[in-house]
Every structure is written in C-alpha cells, then in structure tokens.
Design a protein around this motif. Structure first.
Motif, short mmCIF file in Angstrom:
data_model
loop_
_atom_site.label_atom_id
_atom_site.label_comp_id
_atom_site.label_asym_id
_atom_site.label_seq_id
_atom_site.Cartn_x
_atom_site.Cartn_y
_atom_site.Cartn_z
N LEU A 98 53.55 28.62 38.11
CA LEU A 98 52.48 29.21 37.14
C LEU A 98 50.61 28.32 38.75
N HIS A 99 50.82 27.59 39.48
CA HIS A 99 50.04 27.46 39.89
C HIS A 99 50.46 28.16 41.72
N ARG A 100 51.25 29.12 41.58
CA ARG A 100 51.46 29.24 42.73
C ARG A 100 50.48 30.72 42.56
N LEU A 101 50.25 32.14 41.13
CA LEU A 101 49.11 32.75 40.97
C LEU A 101 47.94 32.15 41.77
N TRP A 102 47.85 33.37 42.82
CA TRP A 102 45.89 33.69 43.63
C TRP A 102 45.35 33.55 43.05
N TYR A 103 45.35 34.31 41.62
CA TYR A 103 43.96 34.82 40.69
C TYR A 103 43.23 34.16 39.63
N THR A 104 44.23 32.71 39.78
CA THR A 104 43.55 31.68 38.80
C THR A 104 43.61 30.81 39.40
N PHE A 125 34.17 33.78 27.14
CA PHE A 125 35.46 33.68 27.56
C PHE A 125 35.10 34.25 29.29
N ARG A 126 35.70 33.35 29.71
CA ARG A 126 35.54 33.83 31.66
C ARG A 126 36.89 34.02 32.72
N THR A 127 37.08 35.47 33.21
CA THR A 127 37.85 35.31 33.67
C THR A 127 37.55 36.17 35.32
N HIS A 128 39.25 35.93 36.71
CA HIS A 128 39.19 36.82 37.14
C HIS A 128 39.19 38.37 37.08
N PHE A 129 38.87 39.10 37.65
CA PHE A 129 38.96 40.66 37.94
C PHE A 129 40.31 40.93 37.63
N MET A 130 40.15 40.32 38.65
CA MET A 130 42.53 40.61 39.01
C MET A 130 43.12 40.02 37.77
N ASP A 186 30.85 41.48 28.52
CA ASP A 186 29.21 40.79 28.65
C ASP A 186 28.55 41.45 30.34
N GLY A 187 29.70 41.30 31.32
CA GLY A 187 29.96 41.95 32.57
C GLY A 187 30.60 41.33 33.32
N ILE A 188 30.32 41.86 34.79
CA ILE A 188 31.67 41.52 35.92
C ILE A 188 29.87 40.58 36.51
N ASP A 236 35.26 37.79 41.98
CA ASP A 236 34.12 38.95 40.68
C ASP A 236 34.79 38.25 39.25
N THR A 237 33.64 37.37 38.95
CA THR A 237 34.47 37.07 37.71
C THR A 237 34.01 37.70 36.23
N CYS A 238 34.66 38.56 35.75
CA CYS A 238 34.46 39.32 33.67
C CYS A 238 34.10 38.09 33.41
N VAL A 239 33.34 38.43 32.12
CA VAL A 239 32.11 37.17 31.17
C VAL A 239 32.50 38.05 29.81
N TYR A 240 33.30 37.23 28.91
CA TYR A 240 33.79 38.05 27.71
C TYR A 240 33.06 37.50 26.96
N SER A 241 32.43 37.70 25.29
CA SER A 241 31.77 36.95 24.46
C SER A 241 32.20 37.18 23.21
#
Length: 196
Positions: A36-42, A134-139, A155-157, A171-176
């Motif tokens: 898991l530590h090798r995933l570039w987007y997290t 909740f927030r996560t990488h766009f990718m 909510d937005g990016i 780029d961070t996707c913001v959810y709620s």
C-alpha cells in the motif's frame, strides 16, 4: 476535556480501538499486504515508518486535531488498518473521516462499510456533529467510489491543494454528509451491511 474523547467502537466484523504503539507490528505487516505504501495517489506509511506514523497521529491527538483508531478485524483479531477523525472543529461540531487505509485482503469486504457506519454513527448520534467530511486525491478512483457509495456528496475540488511526497500537486475532492442526510445514509449502510 478534549472533543471527541478516545473511545472503542464495536461492530460485528471489526472494532475501532484507540491507536497505540502496541499495534505497530501488526500494522507494519498490514501495509505489506498489497504494498500500500507504494501507491502514488495516497499516503500510507512504509512498514519501517509505521511507528513514526503512529507517533505523528498521537501527537495530533494531543494537539486536539485528530482522534486516531486502529482497525481490528474480529475474525482474525489482528490490526488490519488505521482510520481517524481529523481536522476536528469542536466549536462547529465538524470532523473529517480520513487518513484511512486497510490491508489489501480486507478491502472490498464488509470491514470498510462497517467502520464508516461506526464512525458516522458516533459522529452524528453521540457527538452531535452537523457535518462529516471526507477528502481524497482526485485520481484515487477506488476511494472516490467508496465515499460516493456511502452517500456523501461532492462539495467541490480543491485544485493544487497540497504537495505529495513525490513532489506532485494533489487535487483534493471534498465530500460531506450533513446531519439531516444521516438517516438516509444510515439506512443505506444498514442495508449494505445486511447484504454483506
């Protein structure tokens, strides 16, 4: 008194217990399942960095901005990941559920759904939160789909929101989920857990 206070949340397939250094060995093993530590987007710690990551999270807890948990799979009794309440806003009764990762063998099982149910139930029903974010990488499509399946709304990016360890900009996707949406989200989660 801190808000929220450390607590153990019990489910059928998983428990969320206060994060402690005693979990380091099992969490280091969990990270290796799926590399898991090798995933570039997290951002997941490498096995050798798990102790430092636990210290970082506990430091943020002491500062009042995070409440970290270890995810324990009940079938095995083993630590299989981490999750947190973070970006805690006690005045406005808001938290973000994030910095979550699970060993690959429990991904796409009932563990994540139940953990989110436990965290959301505690946030809305016990802590009286007005919103959970909740927030996560766009990718990170896997994470985005999982958040959307919960019933959270985008909510937005936030574009070029933060610099990743490799120097790239995220780029961070913001959810709620808002308090008045929680009954419908709870019903959806209960149905998903019932179906397995």
């Amino acid at each position: 008194m801190s808000w929220p206070e450390p607590v153990t949340l019990e489910g059928e397939v998983a428990s969320l217990v206060p994060l402690a250094q005693g979990h380091a060995e099992e969490l280091a093993d969990a990270v290796t399942d799926g590399a898991l530590h090798r995933l570039w987007y997290t951002t997941v710690p490498a096995p050798e960095d798990v102790e430092a990551e636990i210290n970082r999270r506990l430091g943020l807890q002491a500062a009042g901005s995070m409440l970290p948990f270890t995810v324990i799979e009940k079938a095995s009794g083993q630590a299989v990941g981490m999750t947190t309440y973070m970006n805690i806003d006690a005045v406005n009764r808001r938290v973000e559920i994030g910095s979550t990762w699970y060993r690959k063998s429990v991904q796409r099982t009932g563990v994540n759904t139940e953990c989110k149910h436990l965290l959301l139930s505690h946030a809305f029903d016990t802590l009286g939160c007005i919103a959970v974010e909740f927030r996560t990488h766009f990718m990170n499509q896997q994470s985005r789909r999982a958040i959307e399946r919960l019933g959270a709304k985008l909510d937005g990016i936030l574009r070029s929101h933060m610099r990743m360890a490799d120097g790239s900009l995220r780029d961070t996707c913001v959810y709620s989920i808002l308090a008045h949406e929680w009954p419908a989200v709870r019903a959806n989660l209960a149905l998903r857990m019932e179906r397995g």
